[in-house]
Each structure stands twice: as C-alpha cells, then as structure tokens.
Design a protein around this motif. Structure first.
Motif, PDB file in Angstrom:
ATOM      1  N   TRP A 142       0.846  -1.184   0.000  1.00  0.00           N
ATOM      2  CA  TRP A 142       0.000   0.000   0.000  1.00  0.00           C
ATOM      3  C   TRP A 142       0.884   1.237   0.000  1.00  0.00           C
ATOM      4  CZ3 TRP A 142      -4.952  -0.846  -0.988  1.00  0.00           C
ATOM      5  CH2 TRP A 142      -5.502  -2.077  -0.646  1.00  0.00           C
ATOM      6  N   ASP A 143       0.356   2.330  -0.500  1.00  0.00           N
ATOM      7  CA  ASP A 143       1.152   3.544  -0.647  1.00  0.00           C
ATOM      8  C   ASP A 143       1.780   3.987   0.672  1.00  0.00           C
ATOM      9  OD1 ASP A 143       1.992   5.908  -2.302  1.00  0.00           O
ATOM     10  OD2 ASP A 143       0.778   6.960  -0.814  1.00  0.00           O
ATOM     11  N   ASP A 144       1.029   3.859   1.774  1.00  0.00           N
ATOM     12  CA  ASP A 144       1.564   4.326   3.055  1.00  0.00           C
ATOM     13  C   ASP A 144       2.535   3.332   3.697  1.00  0.00           C
ATOM     14  OD1 ASP A 144      -0.186   2.368   3.838  1.00  0.00           O
ATOM     15  OD2 ASP A 144      -1.451   3.646   5.076  1.00  0.00           O
ATOM     16  N   GLU A 145       2.776   2.194   3.029  1.00  0.00           N
ATOM     17  CA  GLU A 145       3.771   1.238   3.521  1.00  0.00           C
ATOM     18  C   GLU A 145       5.155   1.508   2.943  1.00  0.00           C
ATOM     19  OE1 GLU A 145       1.477  -2.885   4.516  1.00  0.00           O
ATOM     20  OE2 GLU A 145       1.666  -2.407   2.377  1.00  0.00           O
ATOM     21  N   VAL A 146       5.243   2.391   1.964  1.00  0.00           N
ATOM     22  CA  VAL A 146       6.528   2.747   1.376  1.00  0.00           C
ATOM     23  C   VAL A 146       7.013   4.041   2.021  1.00  0.00           C
ATOM     24  CG1 VAL A 146       7.761   3.320  -0.750  1.00  0.00           C
ATOM     25  CG2 VAL A 146       5.904   1.651  -0.800  1.00  0.00           C
ATOM     26  N   ARG A 147       8.165   3.973   2.647  1.00  0.00           N
ATOM     27  CA  ARG A 147       8.684   5.143   3.346  1.00  0.00           C
ATOM     28  C   ARG A 147       9.201   6.193   2.367  1.00  0.00           C
ATOM     29  NH1 ARG A 147      12.474   2.263   7.961  1.00  0.00           N
ATOM     30  NH2 ARG A 147      10.786   1.565   9.353  1.00  0.00           N
ATOM     31  N   GLU A 148       9.115   7.439   2.799  1.00  0.00           N
ATOM     32  CA  GLU A 148       9.717   8.525   2.042  1.00  0.00           C
ATOM     33  C   GLU A 148      11.161   8.682   2.502  1.00  0.00           C
ATOM     34  OE1 GLU A 148       8.738  10.535  -0.401  1.00  0.00           O
ATOM     35  OE2 GLU A 148       6.835   9.465  -0.607  1.00  0.00           O
ATOM     36  N   ALA A 149      12.067   8.824   1.538  1.00  0.00           N
ATOM     37  CA  ALA A 149      13.478   9.035   1.871  1.00  0.00           C
ATOM     38  C   ALA A 149      13.765  10.527   1.835  1.00  0.00           C
ATOM     39  CB  ALA A 149      14.373   8.293   0.878  1.00  0.00           C
ATOM     40  N   ARG A 150      14.150  11.052   2.975  1.00  0.00           N
ATOM     41  CA  ARG A 150      14.469  12.475   3.048  1.00  0.00           C
ATOM     42  C   ARG A 150      15.910  12.628   3.523  1.00  0.00           C
ATOM     43  NH1 ARG A 150       9.156  12.181   5.016  1.00  0.00           N
ATOM     44  NH2 ARG A 150       7.643  13.387   3.804  1.00  0.00           N
ATOM     45  N   PHE A 151      16.784  12.894   2.578  1.00  0.00           N
ATOM     46  CA  PHE A 151      18.194  13.099   2.879  1.00  0.00           C
ATOM     47  C   PHE A 151      18.573  14.534   2.522  1.00  0.00           C
ATOM     48  CE2 PHE A 151      18.074   8.491   1.593  1.00  0.00           C
ATOM     49  CZ  PHE A 151      18.133   7.995   2.885  1.00  0.00           C
ATOM     50  N   PRO A 152      19.645  15.024   3.112  1.00  0.00           N
ATOM     51  CA  PRO A 152      20.071  16.389   2.771  1.00  0.00           C
ATOM     52  C   PRO A 152      20.296  16.530   1.269  1.00  0.00           C
ATOM     53  CG  PRO A 152      21.287  15.561   4.668  1.00  0.00           C
ATOM     54  CD  PRO A 152      20.506  14.398   4.130  1.00  0.00           C
ATOM     55  N   ALA A 153      19.876  17.665   0.704  1.00  0.00           N
ATOM     56  CA  ALA A 153      20.059  17.906  -0.725  1.00  0.00           C
ATOM     57  C   ALA A 153      21.539  17.923  -1.069  1.00  0.00           C
ATOM     58  CB  ALA A 153      19.400  19.230  -1.110  1.00  0.00           C
ATOM     59  N   LEU A 154      21.919  17.155  -2.100  1.00  0.00           N
ATOM     60  CA  LEU A 154      23.321  17.056  -2.488  1.00  0.00           C
ATOM     61  C   LEU A 154      23.648  17.833  -3.753  1.00  0.00           C
ATOM     62  CD1 LEU A 154      23.870  13.230  -1.875  1.00  0.00           C
ATOM     63  CD2 LEU A 154      24.476  15.119  -0.365  1.00  0.00           C
TER      64      LEU A 154
END
Length: 269
Positions: free
Chosen positions: A164-176
């Motif tokens: 399900w869509d909410d089972e996939v985590r969002e990856a938030r890393f510092p902008a490179l």
C-alpha cells in the motif's frame, strides 16, 4: 506445486476461475539454535502468563489492546469479515506497465486456469500482452486485504501483491545537488565504466555464494568435526590490492575502466 488459494479474476462481466500458487521459494539452509556448552537444542515455548501452561497453536487467538481494554479475535471473527470471505481478484484498472514503481512489488504468485475451459484465461493473458498493460487488482489473502498487479510471464499470468502507498517510506536526505560538483569528464568516465559492465541480465548466471559456502562448511565439519581448518577448507583470502592507497575519484574511475576492459579483452582472446 500445491495451490494455496482458489478464486476468480473478474473484470467487467468476465470471470476467470484460477488457482493460486506461490511463485518463489526459500533456498536457505535451515539452522536451529543450540547451547554452546553442551549442544542442547534451544526451544521456545508458548506459555500463558495467567495459568502458566504451555499452549498449542489450536488454542491461540489474537487480540488487540488499546491500552485500556483488550479485544480477543477468534478465527471465526476473521472468517466473518466480508473481505476475507471474498474469493474474487477484482480488476479495478489497467495501467501502463512502466508506471508501477518496482519498490511496490511484494510477493509473487502464479495463476493457473481452474475449470474445464481456459478460454477466458488465455484471452486475459493475450490482452495484457497486446496492450502492454498491467491489471491493478484488489483481493484478500491470509487475513489481509491486498492490492495487486496482474502481468504476463511466458505463458502464465502472474499475480504480484503490491505494498500500500503508506507502507513505502519517504526518503528524506540532505540535498546534495547544490553541494556536490560533478565535472563533465567525471560523468563521461563514469558512463564509460557503466558501459564496460553492460550486459543482458541472466538470473541463472548468479548463485548464492553464502549458501554454497555454508553447505561446504557443514559438510567439512561433518567429516572433520571441530578440528576443521577453515583456511584449508576455503583457502586464504587474498588481500585487497589497493594497499590502503587513497586515490581521487577520477583516478578510481580511470583504473576501473582499464581493469574492466583488460578483463574483457583477455576473456575474448
């Protein structure tokens, strides 16, 4: 293979009876835990904290605790859910196959036509091939409502459950992109390295080296016991030829391309 579920794929008024089979299997060597002092097997017991008795699976229910109250759910409760009773794999839409992010894929199943006529099954398979579409479906399996995708593999329709869509985590890393500078030459050399490794993917060309070595270790210990010399069994591992030398990215790319090309030339000689 043994069917794990029976149902029907439905789209519009078309009904395709199918049997469902697990498409993958685990090849890992089964190991169990033992006491390091005497080799005794470690076993885990399902012990009730109220009466202290060991409980078998047929006397275990599930429960939900909200912090104040506990609700016990029996097998009959789960079976009564409308979604659990449903034996339909309902097609809700057909989407371009390249629109599904591979991170969404979970378990894979083979679908076999069930019944005297396989015409509807073949029609669905050919339609998916001709339109280059994937069918997005809803179904219930093993006490879970699932989202899935129907696609073709060879002559078989596959059902792949989707997260399900909410089972996939969002990856938030510092902008490179704003802090790292990549030169045109570095990008060119990196692309050359990718090209030097380019090939057609052949799954049968790869093996699980860890499981192979684990089986080799088990067989050697069965023959030699605890006196096993692992260096003699596996050979002494070669040291990294980098020698701890620190080289810049451009030099590492250049050496990598040269090494790969040299390997390819010797293989074709």
């Amino acid at each position: 293979m043994r069917a794990i579920w029976k149902g029907a794929v439905t789209f519009g008024l078309v009904n395709v009876p199918v049997k469902v089979y697990s498409a993958t299997e685990d090849h890992d060597i089964a190991l169990h835990q033992v006491h390091d002092k005497d080799g005794g097997r470690i076993r885990y017991q399902r012990r009730c904290e109220v009466c202290g008795k060991v409980v078998t699976y047929d006397h275990i229910d599930k429960a939900y605790d909200d912090g104040e109250q506990t609700v016990v759910l029996t097998e009959e409760d789960f079976a009564a859910l409308p979604a659990e009773r449903s034996r339909e794999v309902e097609v809700v839409e057909f989407v371009p196959s390249d629109e599904i992010d591979p991170i969404m894929f979970d378990r894979s199943y083979f679908l076999e036509p069930d019944g005297s006529s396989s015409k509807a099954y073949v029609l669905l398979r050919r339609t998916l091939e001709a339109t280059d579409r994937t069918a997005i479906v809803r179904f219930a399996l093993r006490q879970k409502t699932r989202l899935g995708a129907l696609r073709v593999r060879g002559d078989v329709i596959m059902l792949q459950s989707l997260l399900w869509d909410d089972e996939v985590r969002e990856a938030r890393f510092p902008a490179l992109e704003d802090t790292v500078r990549i030169s045109a030459k570095e990008l060119e050399m990196s692309e050359a390295l990718v090209e030097s490794f380019s090939s057609r993917f052949r799954p049968d060309a790869f093996t699980d080296e860890y499981q192979t070595q684990l089986r080799q270790l088990i067989e050697a210990k069965l023959e030699q016991g605890d006196a096993l010399d692992t260096d003699a069994t596996f050979g002494i591992q070669a040291e990294d030829d980098g020698g701890g030398e620190t080289i810049d990215l451009m030099e590492a790319l250049r050496r990598s391309v040269e090494r790969t090309r040299a390997g390819g030339d010797s293989a074709t000689a």
